[in-house]
Design a protein around this motif. Sequence first.
Motif, mmCIF file in Angstrom:
data_model
loop_
_atom_site.group_PDB
_atom_site.id
_atom_site.type_symbol
_atom_site.label_atom_id
_atom_site.label_comp_id
_atom_site.label_asym_id
_atom_site.label_seq_id
_atom_site.Cartn_x
_atom_site.Cartn_y
_atom_site.Cartn_z
ATOM 1 N N LEU A 260 -1.089 7.391 -3.187
ATOM 2 C CA LEU A 260 -0.395 6.137 -2.950
ATOM 3 C C LEU A 260 -1.215 4.947 -3.421
ATOM 4 C CD1 LEU A 260 0.872 6.810 0.692
ATOM 5 C CD2 LEU A 260 2.104 7.191 -1.441
ATOM 6 N N ASP A 261 -0.522 3.915 -3.840
ATOM 7 C CA ASP A 261 -1.147 2.631 -4.115
ATOM 8 C C ASP A 261 -1.064 1.822 -2.827
ATOM 9 O OD1 ASP A 261 -2.191 0.317 -5.072
ATOM 10 O OD2 ASP A 261 -0.578 -0.112 -6.497
ATOM 11 N N VAL A 262 -2.092 1.991 -1.989
ATOM 12 C CA VAL A 262 -2.052 1.420 -0.642
ATOM 13 C C VAL A 262 -1.902 -0.093 -0.689
ATOM 14 C CG1 VAL A 262 -3.313 1.198 1.532
ATOM 15 C CG2 VAL A 262 -3.439 3.336 0.230
ATOM 16 N N ALA A 263 -2.510 -0.752 -1.655
ATOM 17 C CA ALA A 263 -2.451 -2.214 -1.712
ATOM 18 C C ALA A 263 -1.038 -2.725 -1.950
ATOM 19 C CB ALA A 263 -3.385 -2.724 -2.814
ATOM 20 N N SER A 264 -0.171 -1.935 -2.583
ATOM 21 C CA SER A 264 1.194 -2.379 -2.872
ATOM 22 C C SER A 264 2.169 -2.077 -1.745
ATOM 23 C CB SER A 264 1.688 -1.714 -4.159
ATOM 24 O OG SER A 264 1.772 -0.311 -4.001
ATOM 25 N N ILE A 265 1.744 -1.392 -0.702
ATOM 26 C CA ILE A 265 2.630 -1.065 0.422
ATOM 27 C C ILE A 265 2.797 -2.309 1.294
ATOM 28 C CG2 ILE A 265 2.942 0.416 2.442
ATOM 29 C CD1 ILE A 265 1.244 2.516 1.102
ATOM 30 N N PRO A 266 4.012 -2.653 1.702
ATOM 31 C CA PRO A 266 4.229 -3.816 2.580
ATOM 32 C C PRO A 266 3.448 -3.688 3.879
ATOM 33 C CG PRO A 266 6.304 -3.046 1.666
ATOM 34 C CD PRO A 266 5.288 -2.021 1.302
ATOM 35 N N GLU A 267 3.067 -4.828 4.435
ATOM 36 C CA GLU A 267 2.260 -4.840 5.650
ATOM 37 C C GLU A 267 2.958 -4.131 6.808
ATOM 38 O OE1 GLU A 267 -0.790 -5.778 6.114
ATOM 39 O OE2 GLU A 267 -1.062 -6.396 4.034
ATOM 40 N N GLY A 268 4.282 -4.290 6.907
ATOM 41 C CA GLY A 268 5.011 -3.638 7.993
ATOM 42 C C GLY A 268 4.910 -2.130 7.930
ATOM 43 N N LEU A 269 4.967 -1.569 6.713
ATOM 44 C CA LEU A 269 4.855 -0.119 6.568
ATOM 45 C C LEU A 269 3.414 0.355 6.735
ATOM 46 C CD1 LEU A 269 7.259 0.469 3.532
ATOM 47 C CD2 LEU A 269 7.710 0.812 5.973
ATOM 48 N N ARG A 270 2.479 -0.462 6.321
ATOM 49 C CA ARG A 270 1.072 -0.070 6.483
ATOM 50 C C ARG A 270 0.665 -0.007 7.943
ATOM 51 N NH1 ARG A 270 -2.981 -3.147 2.462
ATOM 52 N NH2 ARG A 270 -4.386 -1.779 3.649
ATOM 53 N N ALA A 271 1.314 -0.816 8.767
ATOM 54 C CA ALA A 271 1.006 -0.778 10.197
ATOM 55 C C ALA A 271 1.385 0.559 10.825
ATOM 56 C CB ALA A 271 1.721 -1.913 10.927
ATOM 57 N N ALA A 272 2.370 1.247 10.225
ATOM 58 C CA ALA A 272 2.794 2.553 10.751
ATOM 59 C C ALA A 272 1.869 3.673 10.300
ATOM 60 C CB ALA A 272 4.222 2.853 10.302
#
Length: 327
Positions: A260-272
């Motif tokens: 995954l490109d973690v930096a491109s994931i929205p903050e809301g999804l990264r919180a999960a």
Amino acid sequence: MLVPSFPQAQQAQIIRANQRDLYHVSSLREQAESVLRSWLGSRWLTRWDKEVGLLVRLVYYGATTGRAVQTLGEEYTDIWQSSSTQRVPPPSSARAGLILVPTLFAYVLGRVGSAHSLRERYPGIAELLKRLPVWLEVVSEINLAIFYLRGTYYDVVKRVFGIRYISSIPEDPQTRPPSYSLLGVLLIVRLLHRLITTVRGYQSSVLKIPGGGKGKEREGAVAASKEMYLDDRPVTSFLGPTNPEGEPARPAVEDERTMLDVASIPEGLRAARNCTLCLEERTDSCSTECGHLFCWSCIVGWGREKAECPLCRQSLNLTRLIPIYNL
């Protein structure tokens, strides 16, 4: 003037006292870990868990045996430590040995045996330290078998320092104390079976290697036979030889073991994507058999202490963790 004479403690009293002490030490450690986890976090506790266990044992036995008073287990069964030769309380040097020898030795063995640098620089010493706990376990079982048969020295360290137990409960000539001889016989049978199995395993490993397997060729073949594979790849090729729970925390954007490109994931999804153990975004994600996701370092550190999933309490086997690259 008559000096009161106390009878030797019975096997049942010594066993119950030891079990009681183990319970209190375990309970004290759980409470200490709970407080430290809430203050400093799970990752810190995973990294320093051996030091916490060392401190708890030193505090418990230092406040009891170190001060020449009964432990909670000994108080529960009304027994006292006594020198086997003079029938007096053990001297301060013997009490210090009872506390420091088993506690510090187990701690040093655990820390040094898991050191990656030692395994690389001194493989012979690392292999010796790896086998030493097995030998100590055998010695402990032999001592326990002797205790069940003869009723003296439940612990190896007490046998070395010559410390026995006396009881304040007078002997009753009308009753016969329970015998644990059968347990001693069963332990001896198990030790013999273990010896036979070890000898057969060694012989079979030698026969499987051409020419008896000499030197590094034999060591490499034995190590290869113990290697685990995932999709035709050795596990060590992508997990690396490092000590996982000893590594410092790494930001998720620097995770090299994900597609995954973690930096491109929205903050809301990264919180999960937070790990429930360290409460930080997962790195080196892996799944347990029950389907829960954790950081690799977090779940390995947890599983070495408790063989159960921290969420659902299902049985946890560290050899069955599955690396996840797309979650």
